[in-house]
Design an enzyme around this catalytic site. Structure first.
Site, PDB file in Angstrom:
ATOM      1  N   TYR A  31     -14.213   7.480 -12.022  1.00  0.00           N
ATOM      2  CA  TYR A  31     -13.847   6.253 -11.310  1.00  0.00           C
ATOM      3  C   TYR A  31     -14.352   5.022 -12.079  1.00  0.00           C
ATOM      4  O   TYR A  31     -13.592   4.079 -12.335  1.00  0.00           O
ATOM      5  CB  TYR A  31     -14.432   6.314  -9.898  1.00  0.00           C
ATOM      6  CG  TYR A  31     -14.422   5.012  -9.138  1.00  0.00           C
ATOM      7  CD1 TYR A  31     -13.235   4.403  -8.761  1.00  0.00           C
ATOM      8  CD2 TYR A  31     -15.623   4.386  -8.782  1.00  0.00           C
ATOM      9  CE1 TYR A  31     -13.234   3.208  -8.044  1.00  0.00           C
ATOM     10  CE2 TYR A  31     -15.635   3.213  -8.063  1.00  0.00           C
ATOM     11  CZ  TYR A  31     -14.439   2.613  -7.702  1.00  0.00           C
ATOM     12  OH  TYR A  31     -14.452   1.433  -7.002  1.00  0.00           O
ATOM     13  N   LEU A  69      -6.274  -4.721  -5.273  1.00  0.00           N
ATOM     14  CA  LEU A  69      -7.296  -3.890  -4.631  1.00  0.00           C
ATOM     15  C   LEU A  69      -6.889  -2.417  -4.592  1.00  0.00           C
ATOM     16  O   LEU A  69      -7.718  -1.551  -4.306  1.00  0.00           O
ATOM     17  CB  LEU A  69      -7.510  -4.352  -3.179  1.00  0.00           C
ATOM     18  CG  LEU A  69      -7.926  -5.805  -2.951  1.00  0.00           C
ATOM     19  CD1 LEU A  69      -7.907  -6.123  -1.455  1.00  0.00           C
ATOM     20  CD2 LEU A  69      -9.318  -6.052  -3.519  1.00  0.00           C
ATOM     21  N   SER A 111     -15.620  -2.754 -10.473  1.00  0.00           N
ATOM     22  CA  SER A 111     -16.697  -2.173  -9.660  1.00  0.00           C
ATOM     23  C   SER A 111     -18.025  -2.165 -10.402  1.00  0.00           C
ATOM     24  O   SER A 111     -18.071  -2.089 -11.636  1.00  0.00           O
ATOM     25  CB  SER A 111     -16.322  -0.728  -9.303  1.00  0.00           C
ATOM     26  OG  SER A 111     -17.413  -0.057  -8.707  1.00  0.00           O
ATOM     27  N   SER A 145     -21.021  -3.902  -3.249  1.00  0.00           N
ATOM     28  CA  SER A 145     -20.724  -3.110  -2.044  1.00  0.00           C
ATOM     29  C   SER A 145     -20.144  -4.057  -1.006  1.00  0.00           C
ATOM     30  O   SER A 145     -20.887  -4.809  -0.371  1.00  0.00           O
ATOM     31  CB  SER A 145     -21.999  -2.459  -1.506  1.00  0.00           C
ATOM     32  OG  SER A 145     -22.612  -1.665  -2.504  1.00  0.00           O
ATOM     33  N   CYS A 146     -18.823  -4.011  -0.851  1.00  0.00           N
ATOM     34  CA  CYS A 146     -18.139  -4.987   0.004  1.00  0.00           C
ATOM     35  C   CYS A 146     -17.811  -4.352   1.357  1.00  0.00           C
ATOM     36  O   CYS A 146     -16.798  -3.661   1.504  1.00  0.00           O
ATOM     37  CB  CYS A 146     -16.882  -5.498  -0.695  1.00  0.00           C
ATOM     38  SG  CYS A 146     -16.130  -6.905   0.137  1.00  0.00           S
ATOM     39  N   ASP A 164       0.876  -1.180   0.000  1.00  0.00           N
ATOM     40  CA  ASP A 164       0.000   0.000   0.000  1.00  0.00           C
ATOM     41  C   ASP A 164       0.906   1.221   0.000  1.00  0.00           C
ATOM     42  O   ASP A 164       2.130   1.092   0.141  1.00  0.00           O
ATOM     43  CB  ASP A 164      -0.932   0.000   1.236  1.00  0.00           C
ATOM     44  CG  ASP A 164      -2.244   0.733   0.958  1.00  0.00           C
ATOM     45  OD1 ASP A 164      -2.201   1.955   0.742  1.00  0.00           O
ATOM     46  OD2 ASP A 164      -3.303   0.092   0.932  1.00  0.00           O
ATOM     47  N   GLY A 173      -5.721   1.483  -5.167  1.00  0.00           N
ATOM     48  CA  GLY A 173      -6.114   2.574  -6.054  1.00  0.00           C
ATOM     49  C   GLY A 173      -7.192   3.431  -5.429  1.00  0.00           C
ATOM     50  O   GLY A 173      -7.577   3.239  -4.274  1.00  0.00           O
TER      51      GLY A 173
END
Ligand code: NAI
Ligand code: 15L
Length: 265
Positions: free
Chosen positions: A134, A69, A109, A163-164, A32, A71
């Site tokens: 996005y 994941l 997404s 939607s996690c 990260d 970004g």
């Protein structure tokens, strides 16, 4: 596998997958731009800006699988989307190409299709209708995955995450919720499948309300178990219903469809 890389490992999903995906690999390489805390014995922590090509190349070297994941995870000025999501995605695919093409699980997404209405039901062959920059960046990432598969045989599971979160948070998420447990079981299927290709998979739980047909991904043998319907009574009792004519009630992308094009700061 020996080494699994998780980018965006300090984020909301990444922090949970750091625990849940540990059984998939001997070593987890976690990256990260922000603090990742302290490494456990089976972990390697790497600070890496996805927009920096040379750093991403070093990051991917030696990895056997990647859960991407990292970004910008919402609407942002174009320079930020460009750096983290567009250049970041290019850098990741080029690094994968240089280092043995580890299989990738790509976090796309629902905002690739955010301007479809909530009364529409379709599979992943429908043309994208992104609801902002996005969403466009996620369409770019999906196209990168397809192109690297067609040109080089790079395998990617393109997961259009709904939607996690730990629980659904509003009425729209009764259809879009993707539990952490179902995310982890999908990742296990993706990395254990003998052949993957480059499918687009709806990252969504087994919710009573359902906008997306996932049958084209059935070959993976993945069956989500959780159901946002179990939270319906709680949501209805605690979250005011959206105006039926509002974006939250009309469009799959909900409030994202109304966000402006943000100016660079
Ligand atoms: P998050 O925003 O909590 O985590 C993203 C992580 O990426 C952050 O820790 C951030 O520091 C890191 N990051 C940002 N720019 C970076 C850069 N230039 N270099 C390296 N790292 C950078 O997001 P969340 O919720 O964990 O989502 C993970 C992924 O799943 C994102 O790609 C997001 O777009 C996607 N997704 C998430 C959904 C959800 O419901 N949580 C829904 C749909 C897609
Ligand atoms: C997304 O793509 C975002 O990353 C996440 O934070 C949620 O806003 C999700 O979509 C959603 O629309 O619920």
């Amino acid at each position: 596998m020996h080494r699994l890389l998780i980018t965006g490992a300090a984020g909301g999903i990444g922090r949970v997958m750091r625990e849940k995906l540990a059984p998939l690999a001997t070593i987890l390489r976690l990256s990260d731009i922000t603090d990742l805390g302290t490494a456990a014995d089976h972990e390697e922590l790497v600070t890496c800006d996805l927009g920096d090509k040379a750093s991403v190349d070093r990051l991917v070297d030696g990895c056997d699988g990647i859960v991407h994941l990292g970004g910008m995870s919402g609407e942002a000025p174009f320079s930020k989307i460009m750096h983290a999501n567009i250049a970041g995605c290019y850098n990741l695919y080029e690094a994968a190409r240089a280092h043995g093409q580890p299989r990738i699980l790509l976090a796309s997404s629902l905002h690739t299709v955010g301007f479809y209405r909530q009364d529409e039901y379709f599979d992943a062959t429908i043309p994208p209708r992104p609801d902002g920059l996005y969403g466009v960046s996620k369409c770019f990432a999906e196209m990168m995955a397809q192109m690297y598969f067609d040109k080089f045989g790079q395998e990617t599971a393109v997961v259009r995450i709904g939607s996690c979160f730990e629980h659904p948070r509003d009425q729209r998420m009764l259809a879009t919720w993707f539990s952490y447990g179902d995310f982890a079981s999908l990742a296990e299927c993706v990395f254990k499948a003998p052949r993957l290709g480059c499918p687009i998979i709806w990252g969504v739980s087994n919710n009573d309300a359902c906008w997306w047909d996932n049958r084209k991904a059935n070959f993976l043998g993945w069956r989500p178990k959780d159901n946002a319907g179990e939270y319906r009574a709680h949501i209805e009792a605690t979250v005011p219903p959206p105006d039926p004519n509002s974006a939250s009630a009309l469009y799959q992308g909900g409030p994202f469809t109304e966000k402006p094009i943000y100016e660079d700061e």
